[in-house]
Design an enzyme around this catalytic site. Sequence first.
Site, mmCIF file in Angstrom:
data_model
loop_
_atom_site.group_PDB
_atom_site.id
_atom_site.type_symbol
_atom_site.label_atom_id
_atom_site.label_comp_id
_atom_site.label_asym_id
_atom_site.label_seq_id
_atom_site.Cartn_x
_atom_site.Cartn_y
_atom_site.Cartn_z
ATOM 1 N N LYS A 159 -2.909 6.401 9.271
ATOM 2 C CA LYS A 159 -2.277 6.300 7.954
ATOM 3 C C LYS A 159 -2.464 7.638 7.235
ATOM 4 O O LYS A 159 -3.540 8.249 7.314
ATOM 5 C CB LYS A 159 -2.956 5.165 7.177
ATOM 6 C CG LYS A 159 -2.292 4.779 5.881
ATOM 7 C CD LYS A 159 -2.994 3.541 5.293
ATOM 8 C CE LYS A 159 -2.376 3.088 3.983
ATOM 9 N NZ LYS A 159 -3.056 1.884 3.448
ATOM 10 N N SER A 234 0.245 -1.602 2.540
ATOM 11 C CA SER A 234 0.521 -0.190 2.385
ATOM 12 C C SER A 234 0.369 0.613 3.678
ATOM 13 O O SER A 234 0.752 1.776 3.696
ATOM 14 C CB SER A 234 -0.399 0.399 1.322
ATOM 15 O OG SER A 234 -1.734 0.390 1.754
ATOM 16 N N SER A 258 -3.273 -4.634 2.885
ATOM 17 C CA SER A 258 -2.555 -3.455 3.365
ATOM 18 C C SER A 258 -2.689 -3.171 4.854
ATOM 19 O O SER A 258 -1.969 -2.320 5.381
ATOM 20 C CB SER A 258 -2.982 -2.220 2.567
ATOM 21 O OG SER A 258 -2.410 -2.259 1.283
#
Lengths: 575, 575
Positions: A159, A234, A258
């Site tokens: 990420k 996310s 997330s």
Amino acid sequence: MSADALFEAHLTKEDFAGYEDADKFKEYIPKLEAYRKRLADAVPAEITATLPKAVEELQKEQFNAVDYLYKEKLLTPQEFEYTDAPVKTLLAKIASGEWTAVDTYKAFAKRALLAHAFTNCAMEFMLDDGLQKAEELDAYYKEHGKTVGPLHGLPVSLKEHINYKGHITHASFVSNIDNIAEESSVSVQLLGKLGAIFYVRTNQPQTLMHLDSQNNYTGLTKCPYNLLLSSGGSSSGEGAICAYGGSVVGIGSDIGGSIRAPAAYSGCHGLRPTTKRISLLGGVSALGGQESVPAVAGPMARSIDAIELWMKHYINDGKPWDYDPWANRIPWREVEVPKAEDLTIAVIRDDGLVRVSPPIRRGLDQVVEKLKAAGVKILEFTPPKTDVAYQTINKMYNCDGNYMQGSYLKKSGEPLAKLTKWNLNYGDGAKMYNVAENRQLNMTRDNLRNEYNDYFVANNVDFVLSPAYNNVAPHSEEVYNWSYTALWNILDFPTMSFQTGLKQDPELDVWTEEDKNYTYRSDLEQLENENYKPDEFKGAPIALQLTGRRYFDEEVVAASKLIVDDILKVDLLKN
Amino acid sequence: MSADALFEAHLTKEDFAGYEDADKFKEYIPKLEAYRKRLADAVPAEITATLPKAVEELQKEQFNAVDYLYKEKLLTPQEFEYTDAPVKTLLAKIASGEWTAVDTYKAFAKRALLAHAFTNCAMEFMLDDGLQKAEELDAYYKEHGKTVGPLHGLPVSLKEHINYKGHITHASFVSNIDNIAEESSVSVQLLGKLGAIFYVRTNQPQTLMHLDSQNNYTGLTKCPYNLLLSSGGSSSGEGAICAYGGSVVGIGSDIGGSIRAPAAYSGCHGLRPTTKRISLLGGVSALGGQESVPAVAGPMARSIDAIELWMKHYINDGKPWDYDPWANRIPWREVEVPKAEDLTIAVIRDDGLVRVSPPIRRGLDQVVEKLKAAGVKILEFTPPKTDVAYQTINKMYNCDGNYMQGSYLKKSGEPLAKLTKWNLNYGDGAKMYNVAENRQLNMTRDNLRNEYNDYFVANNVDFVLSPAYNNVAPHSEEVYNWSYTALWNILDFPTMSFQTGLKQDPELDVWTEEDKNYTYRSDLEQLENENYKPDEFKGAPIALQLTGRRYFDEEVVAASKLIVDDILKVDLLKN
């Protein structure tokens, strides 16, 4: 009330004054364009050429990019063998010299590029870094006749908000576009030493606080099984790249869902471990010093085996506490896969806040039936005080009056995404809490933890099975409710979001007549439920969550193997 | 500046308006008198009769009550055998049937009463409860031929603020005098199941935030080795009762030194474990929901063996996480006593804030020489940013603007103790921080933790040796500086406060000429240093601290055994 009116009705606590500023933002546009150009340039023409149509067209058609990958043989048989190998096979073949790290890596890099071409999952490719690392691994292996560590040659995606030395790290805040990380994060350093290869950093939403992906850098990421829909967030890009097979393990982070939402929506599994098992040191977020509801990093993958192997080596061989005293020094325990007949699982079918959509209802029903048939004892569980839990965690997110999120956003004056406005209005919006009020929230949280822990202990409940969301992957920018995932964040109970193997079926998964007479309990529920129209969610993966008590991460993973591998017989590596 | 002027100069941030209210307080006086009467009535006349003079006289003479206990044989030989037995011997003899729980208990109860008669360590005796539990244990043993658990018959004393079912729990706030605990704390329940016997709850200061003992319930506790001096605090009574031998293990709690200071001053050992290993659920304090610098519970005892045994059984057999999801699920690891030649210990001789007094300097010098002679590698360590650490932790204590402490105090209008005024002025005193400011403090703390952890790792340092305070036990109500203990609270590094076996000597431990020309670095240092006058600290125990990295509790305990038992050959059970 219309959906738009319901949405607007929520936006009453933060006035966004001083946030957007077109003049300020103008200065950033050339840098953003250069950033996007670097990303576009990283994708070779032969990859882009594999798309049968423009992505916009594919989205309208609810295109299944995973299906297409296999049907159209976008990879060679050998590349499929590398990228669909079970993690232990992959590592063993490299460790035995049968496969080289370079060949394996190249197959994953190609698949990652394809994933991006269809889903827009990447923020940045570092393919030269990846190749160089793979070559170094092969050279080391050739010279020493052994691997550098237990993850020798493992392709891992990251990420974006995780620091990567020498690269921009922005967490999707435009104002961070000049923030070059001086050091890689602890997790990157540690996994690198164990032999992992990094080559791609992935998409996430503005503020990191959507269960979706919109931002001013690279825009939305899509569900690989239905390009109309959201990949979640996310850890948006991680969901898509892992589900598509572009990496063996992806590292996401989770403060309200997330990791679990993008895994569930995109079509892979994702573990939100108990806090402080995986280091978060070295990264950008707007929540520094916020410890009422700490963020957690964790793995996403197409197999529970990969998640388990990653957790075990990360903790036991990586020893994150040597780099980060925040990380608990709790070795990963070897836990046997339990026997179905020894398990008691409590089922949440409705959390009292937002009713689940028909495909999730079907998924729950079928999984519960299979668990029962396998001998698992099932209890029905009405979770207590979910309203208090959800209100409290929403206040915790924003109780600095959006000070840090606001600072990052206002600095560039960047346009606010729709769901940024949504999240800035969580809790009491821009109300700055004082310390005494924050301590009250913490005490409420601790009482909830005690109550749920007591429920597990008093009823000999091993795990709770629940929806990962009230729906399958929703439309992009239409993810309003976090209650099913966020419950486990405020409790800090480890939770696996796992694929059931089922997919949404527009014929089967319809609202019944009884459903249509339902009286909504809240605007939020109405907004969410009205968003589910059976024809628009074709083939969306149906996922659920399995939750254990705090620090029972190993048990959650072991039971997930029983459920996913043995009982549901889900194998995402076979297509 | 005079000491009084220096003290007054500190009291500038909190105006104490609305705190004291003689009219309100008047209503509580009868209840306080009844409370004190119950305590006085619990002490039989034959115990009080052992005092050679009035306590006030003994205090003036700097009376050594421990010495007197042995010299005057205040216990029978059999009672000495019970109460001076090594913990493993004691448990083994009860477990083999050689000793009964009742006989053992009675000896400890008598010694606890004596401890109280000399030092004023108790808040409340529950001698009938203790006897009943001992009888039940013997009956169980007789019937089943085995113990109820690994702590069968272990006499354990409790700091008062820990909930005890059916009894007042007040944390020395007068306003809590009607607060009857509905349930015992998790620790009491858990230890009770393992076989521990409870019979006494001990003294602590008003607000729990003095390293001393003054309160409006029962007043000051004294150091058993010199009745003029303080027993320390806030686990004030535990320090005195453990050092005197009135219990095998005492449970204290520590947020800035509250286990280690009373252990050091009173003459026993005390472990402040890493947070969340020992449950604190079920107790009264003014710091609910405060997690910037969490309080920690831990054991105090006359032997490291007793501390280790208690930690091991508490965690591994008690499984606190079954009762309290706040408690980390980290089993207690068996760690071998290390070899001296394998150890690297860094020594802090001065923390840059307050110079240590001559006896502490002598203690450090002698211990370091003995460690070197045993083969330990010694590094000199100037700890970084101790000013930042101390300022930050002091702000963390009070950053709710003294809201909770103030609420408890104002409710009764009770008179404020001198050191309550001192602690209410820590940090920014009554300034209410907002959440963003609190998050900044947390980030400062995390950076400090990283810096200290990196120091350990980069230099292969196993432990840090440091003073437990800048002085030996000070005069009562003259404990102003917490910097030596609080450093390890903000870092959350496990720390053992241990006895060196040395005692203050008015002839040896004098300020040198060089000392007298010293320029004070702060008012605080002047205040502390001027309080040390060699003639007034006769025979005060000289203690130090041993600190390991976060979660290295087991290693700290194992190394303490090497240092205390093997190298220094300190045996507090022999006199």
